[in-house]
Design a protein around this motif. Structure first.
Motif, PDB file in Angstrom:
ATOM      1  N   ALA A   1       0.762  -1.278  -0.012  1.00  0.00           N
ATOM      2  CA  ALA A   1       0.055  -0.002   0.038  1.00  0.00           C
ATOM      3  C   ALA A   1       0.973   1.142   0.089  1.00  0.00           C
ATOM      4  O   ALA A   1       0.395   2.353  -0.739  1.00  0.00           O
ATOM      5  CB  ALA A   1      -0.925  -0.046   1.209  1.00  0.00           C
ATOM      6  N   ARG A   2       1.953   1.300   0.839  1.00  0.00           N
ATOM      7  CA  ARG A   2       2.854   2.596   0.691  1.00  0.00           C
ATOM      8  C   ARG A   2       3.629   2.738  -0.619  1.00  0.00           C
ATOM      9  O   ARG A   2       3.601   3.961  -0.918  1.00  0.00           O
ATOM     10  CB  ARG A   2       4.039   2.098   1.650  1.00  0.00           C
ATOM     11  CG  ARG A   2       4.954   3.538   1.797  1.00  0.00           C
ATOM     12  CD  ARG A   2       5.800   3.101   3.015  1.00  0.00           C
ATOM     13  NE  ARG A   2       6.543   4.544   3.138  1.00  0.00           N
ATOM     14  CZ  ARG A   2       7.602   4.660   3.870  1.00  0.00           C
ATOM     15  NH1 ARG A   2       8.246   3.653   4.649  1.00  0.00           N
ATOM     16  NH2 ARG A   2       8.276   5.879   4.089  1.00  0.00           N
ATOM     17  N   TRP A   3       3.624   1.614  -1.410  1.00  0.00           N
ATOM     18  CA  TRP A   3       4.493   2.005  -2.597  1.00  0.00           C
ATOM     19  C   TRP A   3       3.636   1.836  -3.840  1.00  0.00           C
ATOM     20  O   TRP A   3       4.076   2.033  -5.110  1.00  0.00           O
ATOM     21  CB  TRP A   3       5.671   0.962  -2.733  1.00  0.00           C
ATOM     22  CG  TRP A   3       6.655   1.156  -1.633  1.00  0.00           C
ATOM     23  CD1 TRP A   3       6.849   0.246  -0.389  1.00  0.00           C
ATOM     24  CD2 TRP A   3       7.643   2.222  -1.253  1.00  0.00           C
ATOM     25  NE1 TRP A   3       7.797   0.738   0.411  1.00  0.00           N
ATOM     26  CE2 TRP A   3       8.119   1.939  -0.132  1.00  0.00           C
ATOM     27  CE3 TRP A   3       7.849   3.498  -1.985  1.00  0.00           C
ATOM     28  CZ2 TRP A   3       9.150   2.862   0.646  1.00  0.00           C
ATOM     29  CZ3 TRP A   3       8.421   4.535  -1.336  1.00  0.00           C
ATOM     30  CH2 TRP A   3       9.057   3.975  -0.099  1.00  0.00           C
ATOM     31  N   ALA A   4       2.542   1.364  -3.655  1.00  0.00           N
ATOM     32  CA  ALA A   4       1.700   1.180  -4.569  1.00  0.00           C
ATOM     33  C   ALA A   4       1.254   2.719  -5.427  1.00  0.00           C
ATOM     34  O   ALA A   4       1.179   3.352  -4.691  1.00  0.00           O
ATOM     35  CB  ALA A   4       0.404   0.278  -4.469  1.00  0.00           C
ATOM     36  N   PRO A   5       0.976   2.707  -6.875  1.00  0.00           N
ATOM     37  CA  PRO A   5       0.652   3.985  -7.552  1.00  0.00           C
ATOM     38  C   PRO A   5      -0.602   4.613  -6.817  1.00  0.00           C
ATOM     39  O   PRO A   5      -1.683   3.776  -6.560  1.00  0.00           O
ATOM     40  CB  PRO A   5       0.910   3.932  -8.948  1.00  0.00           C
ATOM     41  CG  PRO A   5       0.522   2.505  -9.128  1.00  0.00           C
ATOM     42  CD  PRO A   5       1.256   1.675  -7.997  1.00  0.00           C
ATOM     43  N   GLY A   6      -0.901   5.893  -6.895  1.00  0.00           N
ATOM     44  CA  GLY A   6      -2.249   6.385  -6.501  1.00  0.00           C
ATOM     45  C   GLY A   6      -3.099   5.642  -7.424  1.00  0.00           C
ATOM     46  O   GLY A   6      -2.868   5.619  -8.763  1.00  0.00           O
ATOM     47  N   GLY A   7      -4.394   5.763  -7.007  1.00  0.00           N
ATOM     48  CA  GLY A   7      -5.627   5.391  -8.117  1.00  0.00           C
ATOM     49  C   GLY A   7      -5.325   3.710  -8.018  1.00  0.00           C
ATOM     50  O   GLY A   7      -6.085   2.890  -8.890  1.00  0.00           O
ATOM     51  N   SER A   8      -4.465   2.945  -7.332  1.00  0.00           N
ATOM     52  CA  SER A   8      -4.521   1.597  -7.089  1.00  0.00           C
ATOM     53  C   SER A   8      -5.475   0.926  -5.799  1.00  0.00           C
ATOM     54  O   SER A   8      -5.444   1.833  -5.101  1.00  0.00           O
ATOM     55  CB  SER A   8      -3.256   0.929  -7.363  1.00  0.00           C
ATOM     56  OG  SER A   8      -2.432   1.248  -6.069  1.00  0.00           O
ATOM     57  N   VAL A   9      -5.635  -0.222  -5.966  1.00  0.00           N
ATOM     58  CA  VAL A   9      -6.356  -0.885  -4.761  1.00  0.00           C
ATOM     59  C   VAL A   9      -5.544  -2.108  -4.226  1.00  0.00           C
ATOM     60  O   VAL A   9      -5.164  -2.909  -5.118  1.00  0.00           O
ATOM     61  CB  VAL A   9      -7.771  -1.222  -5.148  1.00  0.00           C
ATOM     62  CG1 VAL A   9      -8.402  -2.153  -3.933  1.00  0.00           C
ATOM     63  CG2 VAL A   9      -8.606  -0.297  -5.512  1.00  0.00           C
ATOM     64  N   VAL A  10      -5.408  -2.244  -2.820  1.00  0.00           N
ATOM     65  CA  VAL A  10      -4.478  -3.109  -2.123  1.00  0.00           C
ATOM     66  C   VAL A  10      -5.671  -4.037  -1.337  1.00  0.00           C
ATOM     67  O   VAL A  10      -6.144  -3.461  -0.608  1.00  0.00           O
ATOM     68  CB  VAL A  10      -3.159  -2.406  -1.406  1.00  0.00           C
ATOM     69  CG1 VAL A  10      -2.669  -3.775  -0.816  1.00  0.00           C
ATOM     70  CG2 VAL A  10      -2.265  -1.790  -2.309  1.00  0.00           C
TER      71      VAL A  10
ATOM     72  N   GLU B   1       1.243 -12.479   4.726  1.00  0.00           N
ATOM     73  CA  GLU B   1       2.288 -12.252   3.779  1.00  0.00           C
ATOM     74  C   GLU B   1       2.067 -12.137   2.298  1.00  0.00           C
ATOM     75  O   GLU B   1       2.677 -12.054   1.542  1.00  0.00           O
ATOM     76  CB  GLU B   1       3.069 -13.591   4.185  1.00  0.00           C
ATOM     77  CG  GLU B   1       3.682 -14.018   5.684  1.00  0.00           C
ATOM     78  CD  GLU B   1       4.641 -13.275   5.947  1.00  0.00           C
ATOM     79  OE1 GLU B   1       5.328 -12.285   5.008  1.00  0.00           O
ATOM     80  OE2 GLU B   1       4.634 -12.713   7.306  1.00  0.00           O
ATOM     81  N   HIS B   2       0.510 -11.848   2.186  1.00  0.00           N
ATOM     82  CA  HIS B   2       0.317 -11.988   0.966  1.00  0.00           C
ATOM     83  C   HIS B   2      -0.736 -10.812   0.533  1.00  0.00           C
ATOM     84  O   HIS B   2      -1.542 -10.583   1.786  1.00  0.00           O
ATOM     85  CB  HIS B   2      -0.207 -13.207   0.275  1.00  0.00           C
ATOM     86  CG  HIS B   2       0.591 -14.208   0.151  1.00  0.00           C
ATOM     87  ND1 HIS B   2       1.076 -14.961   1.310  1.00  0.00           N
ATOM     88  CD2 HIS B   2       1.557 -14.516  -0.778  1.00  0.00           C
ATOM     89  CE1 HIS B   2       1.874 -15.926   1.018  1.00  0.00           C
ATOM     90  NE2 HIS B   2       2.330 -15.715  -0.215  1.00  0.00           N
ATOM     91  N   CYS B   3      -0.993 -10.367  -0.376  1.00  0.00           N
ATOM     92  CA  CYS B   3      -2.126  -9.266  -0.788  1.00  0.00           C
ATOM     93  C   CYS B   3      -2.352  -9.115  -2.222  1.00  0.00           C
ATOM     94  O   CYS B   3      -1.584  -9.909  -3.141  1.00  0.00           O
ATOM     95  CB  CYS B   3      -1.510  -7.817  -0.356  1.00  0.00           C
ATOM     96  SG  CYS B   3      -0.356  -7.217  -1.083  1.00  0.00           S
ATOM     97  N   ARG B   4      -3.419  -8.619  -2.677  1.00  0.00           N
ATOM     98  CA  ARG B   4      -3.679  -8.478  -4.017  1.00  0.00           C
ATOM     99  C   ARG B   4      -3.648  -7.121  -4.465  1.00  0.00           C
ATOM    100  O   ARG B   4      -4.234  -6.303  -3.904  1.00  0.00           O
ATOM    101  CB  ARG B   4      -5.167  -9.275  -4.518  1.00  0.00           C
ATOM    102  CG  ARG B   4      -5.425  -8.842  -5.878  1.00  0.00           C
ATOM    103  CD  ARG B   4      -6.663  -9.649  -6.436  1.00  0.00           C
ATOM    104  NE  ARG B   4      -6.305 -11.378  -6.465  1.00  0.00           N
ATOM    105  CZ  ARG B   4      -5.693 -11.457  -7.422  1.00  0.00           C
ATOM    106  NH1 ARG B   4      -5.297 -10.596  -8.523  1.00  0.00           N
ATOM    107  NH2 ARG B   4      -5.351 -13.061  -7.716  1.00  0.00           N
ATOM    108  N   LEU B   5      -2.886  -6.588  -5.638  1.00  0.00           N
ATOM    109  CA  LEU B   5      -2.833  -5.354  -5.995  1.00  0.00           C
ATOM    110  C   LEU B   5      -3.489  -5.208  -7.558  1.00  0.00           C
ATOM    111  O   LEU B   5      -3.196  -6.344  -8.352  1.00  0.00           O
ATOM    112  CB  LEU B   5      -1.373  -4.928  -6.162  1.00  0.00           C
ATOM    113  CG  LEU B   5      -1.028  -3.527  -7.119  1.00  0.00           C
ATOM    114  CD1 LEU B   5      -1.744  -2.401  -6.068  1.00  0.00           C
ATOM    115  CD2 LEU B   5       0.369  -3.404  -6.981  1.00  0.00           C
ATOM    116  N   THR B   6      -4.563  -4.387  -7.416  1.00  0.00           N
ATOM    117  CA  THR B   6      -5.293  -4.165  -8.790  1.00  0.00           C
ATOM    118  C   THR B   6      -5.011  -2.702  -9.220  1.00  0.00           C
ATOM    119  O   THR B   6      -4.850  -1.777  -8.253  1.00  0.00           O
ATOM    120  CB  THR B   6      -6.602  -4.295  -8.454  1.00  0.00           C
ATOM    121  OG1 THR B   6      -6.880  -5.368  -7.959  1.00  0.00           O
ATOM    122  CG2 THR B   6      -7.534  -3.914  -9.789  1.00  0.00           C
TER     123      THR B   6
END
Length: 330
Positions: free
Chosen positions: A265-274, A280-285
């Motif tokens: 969440a900290r490094w994902a670009p704005g406008g994305s969803v975590v 230990e896992h997540c989904r990035l859209t």
């Protein structure tokens, strides 16, 4: 006389910033001796400017409150800063563009000729690049309600809105009953306004998107709590469930990452969803103007990627892998 008057106005401008100014720093800024600055301060005091002396190792001078002061005291640098800020302000509030233009025109009318000429020399056109994520506009009344509650330390009654800004009906999957929170701080990040608030009902600190809230003021005060961290920016950026919604792009894809949600969440670009999956896992859209663009962003996380969707994203990853393999061999 003209030099003395200009220095006095400059002194008022510096002291009006709200900070405490050491005498030596004021003298350096005004390019005058400390004795001259002391004399100017006494002159301003005789003119009823409430200049306060702050004693101690971190002491100096600051401008007090509670007195009527001239409405505008700008120096050249401040005038330029205002001109740039009003023309480059992100349109995150309804009608802000028109209001900013009117504010700039008003300032032009009251500025002295020299400052007016400097401000007019900075007429500019602001262009968006592809990586800017314009935040949804916010109703000024809602932002005022939230800001006033933060300032007054009053509880805030909030309802969560749909991504399109409408209020869900009871029974709707997006419906959440109104609840009271203790609002502590407003944060702006990636053109989006966030409220850091404590929820007494479940004893949790939460981050709320202000544009997704229907706030109502209350008169119930609360005692300020110790914030969950000394770094509010990190807290907001690393909170994955902050009600973000996906920005509109030509291509949209997702992947399962072998990293915790708060890291992504900290490094994902704005406008994305975590989306949190486990510790230990997540989904990035996320979206981009090409499938290769999404693949390239995912590669920056330098971790195992699985469950890529849709097939176009998988094919883009394969094409990039072939290109990189060719570079590695060559």
């Amino acid at each position: 006389m003209a030099s003395t008057s200009y220095r006095a106005l400059r002194l008022v401008s510096l002291l009006g910033s709200g900070r405490v100014w050491p005498l030596r720093e004021l003298a350096a800024r005004l390019e005058a001796s400390e004795r001259t600055v002391r004399r100017d301060i006494e002159t301003l005091r005789r003119l009823d400017y409430p200049i306060i002396t702050v004693h101690g190792p971190d002491g100096g001078y600051r401008l007090g409150s509670g007195h009527t002061l001239p409405p505008l005291v700008f120096d050249h640098d401040q005038a330029m800063a205002v001109a740039v800020a009003l023309q480059t302000a992100p349109a995150t509030m309804l009608g802000l563009g028109d209001d900013a233009a009117r504010a700039l025109a008003t300032l032009h009318q009251v500025m002295p000729p020299s400052l007016r000429a400097a401000m007019e020399s900075l007429r500019l056109t602001r262009l968006r690049n592809y990586w800017e994520f314009p935040g949804p506009p916010i109703d000024p009344a809602a932002l005022t309600t939230v800001g006033a509650a933060v300032h007054r330390r009053h509880e805030l009654a909030i309802e969560t809105l749909r991504p399109d800004g409408t209020r869900p009906d009871p029974g709707d999957p997006d419906f959440h009953p109104p609840r009271r929170v203790e609002p502590h701080h407003l944060v702006v990040w990636a053109a989006r306004w966030y409220l850091v608030a404590y929820d007494p009902a479940d004893d949790q600190w939460r981050v709320h998107r202000v544009d997704r809230l229907h706030p109502r003021p209350t008169t119930h005060p609360f005692t300020a709590r110790e914030l969950p961290t000394d770094n509010l920016a990190h807290f907001v950026m690393s909170t994955h469930d902050r009600a973000d919604t996906l920005a509109a792009w030509d291509c949209t894809g997702s992947a399962r990452l072998a990293l915790p949600a708060h890291i992504v969440a900290r490094w994902a670009p704005g406008g994305s969803v975590v989306e949190h999956l486990d510790d230990e896992h997540c989904r990035l859209t996320l979206g981009a103007w090409s499938w290769a663009g999404i693949a390239g962003i995912l590669a920056t996380f330098d971790t195992e990627l699985t469950e890529l969707r849709p097939p176009e994203l998988v094919r883009a990853c394969r094409r990039l892998a072939d290109r990189w393999a060719t570079l590695a061999r060559g």
